[in-house]
Design an enzyme around this catalytic site. Structure first.
Site, PDB file in Angstrom:
ATOM      1  N   GLY A  21     -37.616   6.870  71.434  1.00 58.65           N
ATOM      2  CA  GLY A  21     -38.120   8.067  70.663  1.00 58.65           C
ATOM      3  C   GLY A  21     -37.206   9.676  71.507  1.00 58.65           C
ATOM      4  N   GLY A  24     -36.857  12.401  69.569  1.00 59.09           N
ATOM      5  CA  GLY A  24     -37.855  13.493  68.605  1.00 59.09           C
ATOM      6  C   GLY A  24     -38.691  14.136  70.222  1.00 59.09           C
ATOM      7  CB  SER A 118     -52.593  11.649  67.549  1.00 57.47           C
ATOM      8  OG  SER A 118     -52.285  12.302  66.341  1.00 57.47           O
ATOM      9  CB  SER A 119     -55.911  14.835  69.349  1.00 60.11           C
ATOM     10  OG  SER A 119     -55.042  15.607  68.445  1.00 60.11           O
ATOM     11  CB  CYS A 120     -55.114  12.243  64.439  1.00 59.81           C
ATOM     12  SG  CYS A 120     -54.001  10.644  64.327  1.00 59.81           S
ATOM     13  CE1 TYR A 147     -48.403   8.742  63.649  1.00 60.55           C
ATOM     14  CE2 TYR A 147     -50.687  10.271  63.839  1.00 60.55           C
ATOM     15  CZ  TYR A 147     -48.866   9.857  64.457  1.00 60.55           C
ATOM     16  OH  TYR A 147     -48.364  10.071  65.551  1.00 60.55           O
ATOM     17  CE  LYS A 151     -49.036   7.295  67.390  1.00 55.95           C
ATOM     18  NZ  LYS A 151     -47.661   7.161  68.491  1.00 55.95           N
ATOM     19  CG  ASN A 176     -52.794  19.980  66.693  1.00 60.37           C
ATOM     20  OD1 ASN A 176     -52.672  18.505  65.792  1.00 60.37           O
ATOM     21  ND2 ASN A 176     -53.597  19.971  66.539  1.00 60.37           N
ATOM     22  CG  LEU A 177     -47.508  17.336  71.425  1.00 61.98           C
ATOM     23  CD1 LEU A 177     -46.734  15.827  71.359  1.00 61.98           C
ATOM     24  CD2 LEU A 177     -47.519  16.956  72.491  1.00 61.98           C
ATOM     25  CG  HIS A 190     -47.206  18.087  63.206  1.00 60.05           C
ATOM     26  ND1 HIS A 190     -46.923  17.460  63.142  1.00 60.05           N
ATOM     27  CD2 HIS A 190     -48.294  17.607  62.403  1.00 60.05           C
ATOM     28  CE1 HIS A 190     -46.606  16.592  64.161  1.00 60.05           C
ATOM     29  NE2 HIS A 190     -47.552  16.128  62.897  1.00 60.05           N
ATOM     30  CG  ASP A 280     -60.303  24.395  55.421  1.00 62.37           C
ATOM     31  OD1 ASP A 280     -58.821  24.843  54.787  1.00 62.37           O
ATOM     32  OD2 ASP A 280     -61.517  25.387  55.634  1.00 62.37           O
TER      33      ASP A 280
END
Length: 324
Positions: A21, A24, A118-120, A147, A151, A176-177, A190, A280
């Site tokens: 990647g 990216g 990812s923090s998600c 997603y 992960k 978040n990047l 994003h 939100d």
């Protein structure tokens, strides 16, 4: 569990390192960081050169290239709208990419690997700031659960490879990047680049207002991608545990505050309107970065400085991002 056979040590500057990647946002920053440190054998492949969803192609690539270390920054990514609209693709593509990469890396006996999640992955209502041990303790945010599940599967594959093969592989969860090279697509980007593009275009077109999704109250943490790249190399050389580790800035802002900061940077003086009919998402998503801080690494690029740099990059590449 820590691998007792691993002694934290610098990676040889001539070691072959594959950045998956590398075109990216995250992968590009990692590539720049490695090259700036003097690494001389860093390799990458574009998606047209190597489709990571093609298992046979990935196996062949690893058998031929035999990298010493792999940085897995490859993923199908997008903002809240993209995740909510294409959950099947976000699940399927990311699972295929991860499974193919790690299976091939195991077969090629890759020494070190870092999987970027990812923090998600954390529960929607996890206690704040979010500790690594909150993983799998509650329900996910439904707008990006597909997603997140992909992960989480990647984390499990890292842990399984450690148990079964004794690999010194690790996984890290960035917040978040943002930064140079970000995706500024008007619908699939994003929140930070999406707001930057809309506010910039409102300024250029003399629009009196900009509409922002949601109430503006949710809080988000933002990490400049060059800070992430620094953390990735640091972790490869200094961390060896099956437990994932958070990579974040250490503080957050509301979406409203973010929009106001971007507007000030852009020089937009119009009104910012909140569209409360739009979702939100998670109320707050701040990572607990104490474990990484205890190892000796902290982020260094402030949000204000990072937004200023990112906007400068956007202006320089505006002809390219307009077509995306």
């Amino acid at each position: 569990m820590t691998n007792s056979n691993f002694n934290p040590r610098p990676i040889d500057l001539g070691a072959r390192i594959y950045v998956a990647g590398h075109r990216g946002l995250a992968g590009g920053a990692v590539m720049r960081n490695l090259e700036s440190r003097g690494f001389t054998n860093v390799i990458g492949r574009t998606s047209s050169e190597l489709d990571l969803r093609n298992r046979d192609a990935v196996m062949s690539f690893f058998a031929t290239e035999k990298p010493y270390a792999v940085i897995d920054a490859a993923a199908r990514v997008g903002g809240i709208q993209a995740n909510n609209t294409y959950p099947a693709e976000f699940l399927s593509d990311n699972l295929q990419i991860q499974v193919n990469l790690m299976d091939a890396a195991n077969k090629a006996n890759v020494e070190r690997l870092i999987f970027l999640g990812s923090s998600c992955i954390y529960p929607k209502f996890a206690s704040q700031p979010i500790r690594e041990d909150s993983l799998l303790t509650g329900a996910l945010e439904p707008t990006n659960d597909a997603y997140a599940i992909a992960k989480i599967a990647g984390i499990m594959q890292v842990q399984a490879s450690r148990r079964q093969y004794g690999r010194s592989w690790i996984s890290a969860m960035p917040t978040n990047l943002y930064g140079p090279g970000d995706n500024f697509h008007p619908e699939n980007s994003h929140v930070l680049p999406a707001l930057m593009r809309r506010i910039h275009e409102a300024k250029v077109n003399n629009k009196p207002e900009v509409v922002i999704w949601g109430s503006g109250k949710p809080r988000r943490e933002f990490l400049h991608v060059d800070d992430l790249a620094s953390a990735v190399v640091f972790l490869l050389e200094n961390y060896d545990s099956s437990e994932t580790i958070n990579v974040g800035f250490g503080s957050d802002v509301s979406i409203r505050e973010l929009a106001e900061t971007i507007a000030a940077t852009v020089g937009y003086s119009g009104e910012l309107i909140q569209d409360t009919t739009k979702p939100d998402g998670t109320p707050q998503k701040l990572l607990d970065v104490s474990r990484l801080s205890d190892l000796g690494w902290k982020a260094s690029i402030s949000l204000e400085d990072g937004i200023r740099e990112t906007y400068g990059w956007y202006l320089e590449h505006i002809q390219d991002v307009r077509s995306k």
